[in-house]
Design an enzyme around this catalytic site. Structure first.
Site, PDB file in Angstrom:
ATOM      1  N   GLU A  93       1.288  -1.086   0.133  1.00 10.34           N
ATOM      2  CA  GLU A  93       0.012  -0.163   0.307  1.00 10.34           C
ATOM      3  C   GLU A  93       1.484   1.140   0.228  1.00 10.34           C
ATOM      4  O   GLU A  93       2.190   1.078   0.991  1.00 10.34           O
ATOM      5  CB  GLU A  93      -0.479  -0.159   0.774  1.00 10.34           C
ATOM      6  CG  GLU A  93      -1.301   1.060   1.873  1.00 10.34           C
ATOM      7  CD  GLU A  93      -1.899   0.960   3.314  1.00 10.34           C
ATOM      8  OE1 GLU A  93      -3.003   2.385   3.723  1.00 10.34           O
ATOM      9  OE2 GLU A  93      -2.048  -0.042   3.762  1.00 10.34           O
ATOM     10  N   ASP A 197      13.524  -2.804  13.692  1.00 10.75           N
ATOM     11  CA  ASP A 197      14.545  -1.310  13.243  1.00 10.75           C
ATOM     12  C   ASP A 197      14.066  -0.414  13.480  1.00 10.75           C
ATOM     13  O   ASP A 197      13.639   0.382  12.444  1.00 10.75           O
ATOM     14  CB  ASP A 197      14.817  -2.070  11.988  1.00 10.75           C
ATOM     15  CG  ASP A 197      16.012  -2.108  10.856  1.00 10.75           C
ATOM     16  OD1 ASP A 197      16.284  -0.910  12.271  1.00 10.75           O
ATOM     17  OD2 ASP A 197      15.423  -1.865   9.841  1.00 10.75           O
TER      18      ASP A 197
END
Ligand code: ADP
Length: 293
Positions: A93, A197
């Site tokens: 998306e 992360d």
């Protein structure tokens, strides 16, 4: 790159017709090249790398699904992965960023704490993934110290040795490996669903003003590892930390373990980019050794 083949793959995976009008290059990533694929009604985001990196993209899509399933914090919805010509790709998306919601940092703090409240029996993940471009092993373990020693700190030290890292860094790293249990004498983390992360480049605010995180390296681990990474490069506001702490207060030993968790990322930077990161990793290791002895 045959963009029409990619557009067909998107249409097949999404079940919605997609006619590509334009592919605009997007900068800002560290590892991959990226484009916005503009259609008549819809846009998608695509990352490209060499064909042999398909597994990395499959792991990223799997991580995004894992985070989405927790329904705590918005992530881009993955659409499809594959190989086209000599390129592997991941389509997801497209997120329009740039919302001016002053409350987004607070929302992120609360939502990240809620994400971390998703737990599992063991530390790890059902598949390996990558941290940057480095493999990240996730074979589940019951014991967090063992998990971190084998799959995080020890793994990166092994890579540093292979790339001919400084002997002094490797020696101090080995000493630290022995002292890891000292960081967990009166603190037992439970397995939390982590982004893995979480630096500011992997966080944005949507046009609607909602926080969104992407480019994860998902696993169940100590939530302090996610918090530590937000502090490594900075870019997260005080309101974010306050909101996190109000939702799920941190343990007082976090300040010391923060350096310990961030050492993993600095070692990884050394293994990916070399240069001054070796010296930085060594200084962090020395600091930890002096505090733990
Ligand atoms: P890399 O894997 O190379 O580090 P990122 O996933 O960080 O790449 O993406 C690179 C840049 O693209 C990001 O800094 C962000 O600005 C933008 N970006 C990432 N994901 C999306 C998305 N789903 N929609 C729109 N832009 C995105």
């Amino acid at each position: 790159m045959n963009w029409n083949h990619i557009a067909d793959a998107i249409a097949a995976a999404s079940g919605k017709p997609f006619e590509l009008k334009r592919a605009d290059s997007i900068t800002g990533g560290c590892i991959n090249s990226a484009y916005r694929l503009l259609g008549e009604r819809q846009s998608y985001f695509i990352k490209l790398n060499n064909a042999d990196r398909l597994d990395m993209f499959e792991a990223e899509a799997d991580g995004l699904e894992g985070l989405a399933a927790a329904r705590a914090l918005r992530v881009p919805e993955p659409v499809c992965t594959g190989v086209e010509g000599n390129q592997a790709y991941l389509v997801m998306e497209y997120i329009e960023s740039g919302g001016g919601n002053g409350g987004a940092a607070e929302d992120l703090g609360q939502q990240l704490a809620r994400l971390h409240q998703h737990s599992s029996e063991q530390f790890g993940w059902h598949r390996d993934n990558t941290i940057g471009s480095t493999p990240q092993p996730n074979t589940p373990k019951n014991d967090w110290v063992e998990f971190w020693r084998e799959h995080r700190l020890g793994y990166q030290l092994g890579l540093a040795e292979q790339r001919g890292g400084p002997a002094s860094l490797l020696r101090k790293g080995e000493q630290l490996m022995q002292l890891v249990p000292n960081l967990f004498t009166d603190y037992q983390p439970r397995p939390s669903l982590l982004h893995g992360d979480l630096w500011s480049g992997n966080y944005a605010v949507t046009r609607e003003g909602d926080p969104i995180i992407f480019d994860p390296a998902v696993y169940f681990g100590d939530r302090e590892a996610d918090l530590a990474m937000t502090e490594l490069v900075g870019g997260f506001s005080r309101r974010f930390y306050q909101a996190y702490d109000e939702t799920w207060p941190l343990d007082k030993g976090y300040q010391l373990r923060k350096t310990f968790y961030n050492l993993y990322h600095i070692l990884n930077h050394f293994n990916m980019f070399g240069g001054g990161y070796g010296g930085q990793a060594e200084r962090m290791t020395e600091q930890l050794l002096s505090e733990l002895r």
